[in-house]
Design a protein around this motif. Structure first.
Motif, PDB file in Angstrom:
ATOM      1  N   MET A 181       0.839  -1.197   0.000  1.00 39.25           N
ATOM      2  CA  MET A 181       0.000   0.000   0.000  1.00 39.25           C
ATOM      3  C   MET A 181       0.871   1.243   0.000  1.00 39.25           C
ATOM      4  N   LYS A 182       0.308   2.276  -0.586  1.00 38.14           N
ATOM      5  CA  LYS A 182       1.000   3.557  -0.711  1.00 38.14           C
ATOM      6  C   LYS A 182       0.278   4.581   0.157  1.00 38.14           C
ATOM      7  N   ASP A 183       1.018   5.202   1.065  1.00 38.73           N
ATOM      8  CA  ASP A 183       0.389   6.198   1.930  1.00 38.73           C
ATOM      9  C   ASP A 183       0.238   7.519   1.182  1.00 38.73           C
ATOM     10  N   ASN A 184      -0.321   8.491   1.840  1.00 43.79           N
ATOM     11  CA  ASN A 184      -0.592   9.775   1.193  1.00 43.79           C
ATOM     12  C   ASN A 184       0.674  10.587   0.940  1.00 43.79           C
ATOM     13  N   GLN A 185       1.807  10.114   1.452  1.00 45.01           N
ATOM     14  CA  GLN A 185       3.096  10.755   1.163  1.00 45.01           C
ATOM     15  C   GLN A 185       3.877   9.992   0.094  1.00 45.01           C
ATOM     16  N   GLU A 186       3.171   9.120  -0.639  1.00 41.23           N
ATOM     17  CA  GLU A 186       3.748   8.357  -1.751  1.00 41.23           C
ATOM     18  C   GLU A 186       4.773   7.322  -1.295  1.00 41.23           C
ATOM     19  N   GLN A 187       4.773   6.966  -0.033  1.00 46.04           N
ATOM     20  CA  GLN A 187       5.696   5.955   0.469  1.00 46.04           C
ATOM     21  C   GLN A 187       5.013   4.594   0.448  1.00 46.04           C
ATOM     22  N   ILE A 188       5.721   3.572  -0.022  1.00 42.53           N
ATOM     23  CA  ILE A 188       5.150   2.231  -0.168  1.00 42.53           C
ATOM     24  C   ILE A 188       5.506   1.384   1.051  1.00 42.53           C
ATOM     25  N   HIS A 189       4.511   0.655   1.552  1.00 45.54           N
ATOM     26  CA  HIS A 189       4.686  -0.195   2.724  1.00 45.54           C
ATOM     27  C   HIS A 189       4.210  -1.611   2.397  1.00 45.54           C
ATOM     28  N   VAL A 190       4.820  -2.584   3.066  1.00 45.14           N
ATOM     29  CA  VAL A 190       4.394  -3.980   2.978  1.00 45.14           C
ATOM     30  C   VAL A 190       3.800  -4.363   4.323  1.00 45.14           C
ATOM     31  N   VAL A 191       2.535  -4.786   4.317  1.00 44.78           N
ATOM     32  CA  VAL A 191       1.847  -5.127   5.570  1.00 44.78           C
ATOM     33  C   VAL A 191       1.224  -6.515   5.415  1.00 44.78           C
TER      34      VAL A 191
END
Length: 256
Positions: A181-191
């Motif tokens: 998923m991509k947060d509102n600051q364009e950073q991608i996370h794996v959850v």
């Protein structure tokens, strides 16, 4: 003096038990996460299809194969005869008795999912890359192709999609069973775990997000409860009918 020593001993014992409980809790959670990863690895060549019309107990396996093959070929021209290993619908088939009442019930029931095992994960990736072509077809409006996720990851992915609707995250997708998923600051996370999802919500989501997720879970439970409570009576099998007719509670009258 004696009371203070007793209080100190009790407190030290309680703290020791708390540490042991926390240790075992963390170990158990790690084992659950490892098991979930192993289960997801075993699904790397599986794909789930939603929305294909369901023929109920009148639909044969050959018909299901034909429906799926036709669908995939319409978006993936590179599909080969050996790419699909096996497939089947999940869950019991709805009855299709020739009566208007039952016919309406069948059509109002969502079609069962179809799980498809493909030749290898690369075939699955190729097909899923083509699924965007379904958006341009009105007849495939409700047909969805997705990776087959474990129950834990599917639940996390569902919550993230709801957060996307609330604009708490910008985008979400899956890749090889990993939830991205991509947060509102364009950073991608794996959850991939509940712990990593909770940590993301704590660090990157607005206050009150856990209250929203709690209400979401409660609403989901209420819908499941209402669905189960509104189920119609189960149809009796021939063996059950014969057994009831032969029971001693059934009295037989005869003319004198």
């Amino acid at each position: 003096m004696l009371h203070s020593e007793i209080d100190y001993t009790i407190k030290a014992t309680i703290d020791q038990y708390k540490q042991e409980i926390n240790k075992h809790t963390n170990e158990n959670q790690k084992l659950r996460d490892d098991l979930d990863s192993l289960q997801q690895y075993g699904r790397r060549d599986l794909m789930i299809i939603n929305g294909i019309p369901d023929g109920g107990n009148m639909e044969t396996s050959e018909k299901t194969i034909e429906l799926v093959t036709t669908l995939i070929k319409s978006i993936d021209k590179a599909l080969q005869p050996g790419d699909i290993i096996r497939l089947y619908r999940i869950g019991p088939a709805p009855l299709t008795i020739n009566s208007r009442e039952n016919e309406n019930n069948v059509h109002s029931t969502p079609p069962r999912q179809i799980i498809v095992r493909l030749k290898d994960p690369q075939v699955k990736k190729r097909i899923l890359r083509c699924k965007k072509l379904l958006k341009n077809r009105r007849d495939m409006k409700y047909v969805k192709l997705n990776e087959d996720l474990t129950k834990t990851r599917n639940n996390i992915a569902y919550k993230i999609r709801k957060l996307k609707i609330e604009h708490s995250v910008k985008d979400t997708w899956t890749n090889d069973g990993k939830i991205m998923m991509k947060d509102n600051q364009e950073q991608i996370h794996v959850v991939n775990t509940q712990d990593s999802f909770d940590q993301f919500c704590t660090n990157f989501c607005i206050p009150g997000v856990f209250g929203f997720l709690h209400r979401l879970e409660m609403n989901s439970k209420d819908r499941r409860h209402n669905k189960e409570s509104t189920k119609g009576p189960k149809y009796r099998t021939y063996a059950q009918s014969v057994s009831s007719a032969a029971s001693p509670d059934q009295s037989v009258t005869s003319d004198d």
